[in-house]
Motif scaffolding. Structure first.
Motif, short mmCIF file in Angstrom:
data_model
loop_
_atom_site.label_atom_id
_atom_site.label_comp_id
_atom_site.label_asym_id
_atom_site.label_seq_id
_atom_site.Cartn_x
_atom_site.Cartn_y
_atom_site.Cartn_z
N ASP B 242 2.00 19.30 -2.37
CA ASP B 242 1.84 18.01 -1.72
C ASP B 242 0.40 17.53 -1.84
O ASP B 242 -0.47 17.97 -1.10
CB ASP B 242 2.24 18.17 -0.24
N ASN B 243 0.16 16.67 -2.80
CA ASN B 243 -1.20 16.15 -2.97
C ASN B 243 -1.10 14.82 -3.70
O ASN B 243 -0.25 14.65 -4.57
CB ASN B 243 -2.02 17.15 -3.80
N GLN B 244 -1.97 13.88 -3.35
CA GLN B 244 -1.92 12.58 -4.05
C GLN B 244 -2.44 12.67 -5.49
O GLN B 244 -2.16 11.82 -6.31
CB GLN B 244 -2.70 11.52 -3.27
N PHE B 245 -3.21 13.75 -5.78
CA PHE B 245 -3.76 13.93 -7.12
C PHE B 245 -2.95 14.95 -7.92
O PHE B 245 -2.36 15.87 -7.34
CB PHE B 245 -5.20 14.44 -7.06
N SER B 290 5.56 12.08 -7.59
CA SER B 290 5.07 12.00 -6.21
C SER B 290 3.56 11.77 -6.13
O SER B 290 2.99 11.78 -5.05
CB SER B 290 5.43 13.29 -5.50
N LYS B 291 2.91 11.60 -7.28
CA LYS B 291 1.44 11.51 -7.26
C LYS B 291 0.97 10.06 -7.33
O LYS B 291 1.53 9.24 -8.05
CB LYS B 291 0.85 12.27 -8.47
N GLU B 292 -0.12 9.80 -6.59
CA GLU B 292 -0.72 8.47 -6.67
C GLU B 292 -1.74 8.40 -7.82
O GLU B 292 -2.03 7.34 -8.34
CB GLU B 292 -1.44 8.13 -5.36
N ASN B 293 -2.29 9.57 -8.14
CA ASN B 293 -3.32 9.62 -9.19
C ASN B 293 -3.03 10.76 -10.17
O ASN B 293 -2.88 11.90 -9.76
CB ASN B 293 -4.71 9.88 -8.58
N PRO B 319 1.49 5.81 -11.43
CA PRO B 319 0.31 6.28 -10.71
C PRO B 319 -0.93 5.66 -11.34
O PRO B 319 -0.86 5.12 -12.45
CB PRO B 319 0.33 7.79 -10.96
N LYS B 320 -2.06 5.78 -10.65
CA LYS B 320 -3.32 5.37 -11.28
C LYS B 320 -3.68 6.45 -12.31
O LYS B 320 -3.61 7.64 -12.03
CB LYS B 320 -4.41 5.24 -10.21
#
Lengths: 201, 616
Positions: B242-245, B290-293, B319-320
């Motif tokens: 669980d991590n945005q990166f 599930s990642k934003e980046n 994602p970015k």
């Protein structure tokens, strides 16, 4: 040992850097530690400037040591030591030979060589480091093997306080790596390196 | 180099080896039966190890004349049902490209592996080519190991995958894998070599109709492999779920990411790809969803970044993207842990040391550090040859097309160096447009046999007017003294057979004769061939010393020497240096190091005062 031990070995191609990094690697492997080194092959091998990165530890990843990240720097030629000082972490330890090998560029400009030699102490001390200079050329000759300057420095580095390998471990690896007829002179060179380092300490 | 006995010992044990030697061991454990290669840094040690091991174990290995030929040799073995391999450097893969574009269409039978060594940072190369592009454009499945141990395991897997899907495989390493030394676990192996058998089938003829049918089959194979990757264990996900990166990486860059995250004290999910073509789409999409980046860390080109970014867009995942596109890492030169950490720190809101003090110290001291370029060895016959040439060429204002080899180090005359064998074609081209100056091509024996032959045939056929100088030092010296056809095939016979009318030969140590020979050749219409023949001084010196034979060295008479610098500064022999003492006139003089002098005598020939003579 918690962390990895990082060391760079520098000099001029042909001075025997690969031999001492090999000996350290053999000793580390025997002790059950992992080793990872990165070498220079090909074009720069002969007469060029050479750096070997060496890591010893339990879990190792990348083979190179970035600027500012090496715990120790072992130099077989004083100008090469200066060239690679940037790899040393702040406050790290330098053991360098006083040997000077003239590159072709200095054969054209004799004054540059003289000036560089006069200024070597001053230049090395511009870096945040503990510097020990050893006359490896003289000690190797004393041992009876002029080529064994690298082994003198191996002896010296065995005295580094947090170095993960002992004198005996390095010595026994040394004996397995050099030709049998030169073991005695190499061990002598190794021991002279230890003594020189003890004196410097 | 690891001893051959150790490399082939059939035991489970840990051995200190180079990444390249680990690849060789992997091939041995996989039961490689035919190996062929042309040397090239950083790949040469793979070939040296396997060629040394072959006679011991009873398989076939050869030094081929070029990469294309080596691949043909190995491919024929593969379609006859036996495991085969080649190794080359990145630019060597270009030479072999004509073979593998077709071989991929036709597929293989016995495991068929091509190992390519890329050289980010151009340590010993003319460019930083990222061979993944070349591989993927031919639909090669590509494996990328991250450590010497993985290099060994991936080599074995490459043979298995190749056989399972009947597809040629590419194993890509970089200098820092190939020339890393580590303790690698060796495993036991079997050596049950067998004869090949060619199944007669139209499949192995790349005629248009068959090729048209083969192309979709090749793409299907890649699709099948793509579906299989998740169960292969080649893709690995590490770190917290669980991590945005999320970091996507492969090869040596994975090791930099691991150390960079330690430097940053950051725990970020990593998707490590062991196979970079075809892409493991299932795992990638699952990871990225599930990642934003998404951060791409790779050396040189944005290969993963470009391909995977497209894949994400095609699947509506947005994602970015961070990587080469926003300068997290550079598009040139090699990476290291610090460069990766520095690129990542702003993203993770952490800060690592700047080493400003070190930068200041470097600026203050760098003027005292000498430039130490690699040089011709003491006694090098190329130095003699080029010095002679420099006298003739300068006088005539000649144009000089050189080539790839030790002689690329020439400091005096070379005008162009392009790629293997280019000297002859370039000289032909110059001769068409530059009419008032003598044109020279210079090439070594190995490079001549590599790609010089067709260019010379072309020059003769099209009547190009230039002088071809062939530096025959009897071996492929630059990459480690490998043997080549010059041992058995006299170059003058080749030139004669190709129709060259003017062919002369001389010993480059004979300075006066050399100059005269070159000047005489200039009077003839080309292409002329001038062979400068002398064994590689370095190898000769080593062999002579090993045999315990005496080398007749030279010395300087301090009283006759006028310190003009001809031997040191102009001729640049590394065995010669300035004296520490002075002579009776209070002047420094030159000193010849008797432990490195090879007795070539050239310094004594060029000394204007006759101060240098043989030690009696």
């Amino acid at each position: 040992m918690e962390e990895e031990y990082r060391m760079v070995l520098v000099g001029v191609g042909g001075q025997g850097i690969l031999t001492i990094s090999d000996i350290i690697a053999i000793a580390a492997q025997k002790k059950g530690l992992r080793v990872l080194s990165s070498e220079v092959h090909g074009m720069a091998q002969k007469g060029g400037s050479v750096i070997t990165n060496l890591k010893i530890g339990k879990e190792l990843h990348s083979p190179t040591i970035p600027v500012g990240c090496s715990k120790a720097l072992i130099g077989l030629e004083e100008n090469e030591t200066l060239r690679y000082m940037k790899y040393l972490e702040p406050g790290g330890l330098v053991i360098t030979s006083k040997t000077v090998l003239y590159p072709v560029t200095w054969k054209k400009d004799k004054n540059a060589a003289v000036l560089a030699h006069e200024k070597i102490d001053e230049n090395l001390s511009k870096f945040d480091a503990r510097i020990i200079r050893i006359n490896a050329e003289k000690l190797a000759s004393e041992a009876g093997l002029a080529l064994a300057q690298n082994i003198v420095l191996l002896g010296a580095l065995s005295q580094i306080k947090d170095f993960p390998l002992s004198v005996e471990e390095l010595k026994s690896a040394l004996k397995t790596r050099v030709p049998s007829k030169y073991i005695e002179t190499n061990v002598k060179a190794f021991e002279l390196g230890i003594e020189a380092m003890k004196k410097a300490n | 180099m690891v001893r051959v006995e150790e490399l082939i010992e059939n035991e489970e044990k840990r051995v200190l080896v180079l990444g390249n030697e680990a690849i060789a061991r992997g091939a041995i454990e996989a039961g490689v039966q035919v190996f062929a290669a042309y040397p090239g840094t950083p790949s040469s040690e793979i070939s040296m190890a396997l060629i040394a091991a072959a006679p011991e174990l009873g398989f076939y290995a050869e030094w081929s004349t070029n990469e294309k030929v080596s691949m043909e040799v190995a491919y024929a073995a593969s379609i006859s049902g036996v495991r085969s391999m080649i190794a080359c450097k990145h630019v060597g893969l270009n030479v072999a490209a004509d073979v593998f574009y077709s071989a991929l269409y036709m597929g293989c039978k016995g495991g068929f592996v091509t190992v390519v060594g890329d050289d980010p940072h151009c340590f010993s190369s003319q460019n930083e080519q990222d061979s993944r592009w070349l591989g993927v454009s031919a639909n090669f499945p590509i494996l990328e190991p991250s450590s010497p141990q993985e290099a060994k395991e991936f080599t074995k897997m490459a043979f298995e995958i190749s056989e399972k899907f009947e597809i040629p495989m590419l194993l890509r390493t970089t200098t820092r894998i190939s020339h890393a030394r580590a303790d690698v676990q060796f495993n036991k192996f079997e050596t049950t070599y067998r004869d090949g058998e060619l199944e007669k089938s139209p499949r192995f003829k790349c005629l248009p109709g068959i090729a048209r049918a083969n192309h979709p089959k090749l793409l299907e194979k890649n699709e099948t492999i793509k579906e299989w990757i998740p169960e292969s264990g080649l893709t690995r996900i590490e770190g917290p779920e669980d991590n945005q990166f999320g970091i996507i990486t492969s090869g040596i860059s994975y090791s930099y990411v691991k150390d960079a995250l330690l430097m940053l004290n950051a725990d970020i999910p990593i998707l490590k790809l062991g196979i970079v073509s075809p892409l493991d789409e299932k795992s990638i999409l699952k990871f990225a969803k599930s990642k934003e980046n998404i951060i791409f860390i790779e050396e040189v080109d944005p290969y993963l970044e470009d391909r995977i970014s497209a894949l994400l867009v095609q699947n509506g995942i947005t994602p970015k993207i961070h990587g080469k596109c926003n300068g997290i890492t550079k598009r040139y030169h090699e990476l290291n842990a610090y460069l990766v950490a520095k690129g990542l720190e702003s993203l993770f809101g952490s800060k690592i040391a700047d080493f400003k003090d070190i930068e200041v110290a470097v600026t203050k001291t760098e003027e005292y550090i000498p430039f130490r370029p690699p040089l011709f060895c003491a006694g090098c016959q190329h130095r003699a040859a080029f010095y002679e040439l420099s006298k003739v060429v300068k006088k005539n204002d000649g144009i000089f097309a050189s080539d790839i080899g030790c002689y690329s180090l020439d400091p005096w005359v070379s005008d162009t160096i392009v790629c293997m064998g280019a000297s002859i074609g370039m000289a032909s081209g110059f001769s068409r447009v530059i009419k008032d100056k003598p044109i020279f091509a210079i090439i070594g024996d190995s490079t001549f046999f590599h790609t010089g032959l067709p260019a010379l045939a072309n020059a003769v056929y099209n009547k190009a007017n230039f002088n071809l100088l062939i530096l025959d030092n009897r071996m492929t010296a630059m990459t480690g003294f490998q043997p080549n056809p010059t041992e058995d095939i006299p170059i003058e016979n080749v030139a004669k057979g190709l129709g060259v009318e003017y062919i002369v030969e001389f010993d480059p140590y004979d300075f006066e004769k050399g100059k005269k020979t070159i000047e005489e050749a200039l009077k003839h219409k080309g292409p002329t061939v001038i062979i400068m023949r002398k064994i590689c001084a370095n190898e000769w010196w080593r062999r002579t010393r090993r045999k315990g034979e005496k080398i007749e060295v030279y010395h300087t008479d301090p009283e006759i020497c006028i310190a003009c610098g001809t031997c040191i500064v102009r001729y640049q022999c590394p065995a010669i240096s300035w004296s520490i003492d002075t002579n009776s006139k209070g002047k420094q003089y030159t000193v010849i190091d008797s432990s490195t002098c090879t007795g070539c005598s050239v310094c004594s020939q060029i000394c204007p005062t006759g101060a240098i003579s043989k030690v009696e």
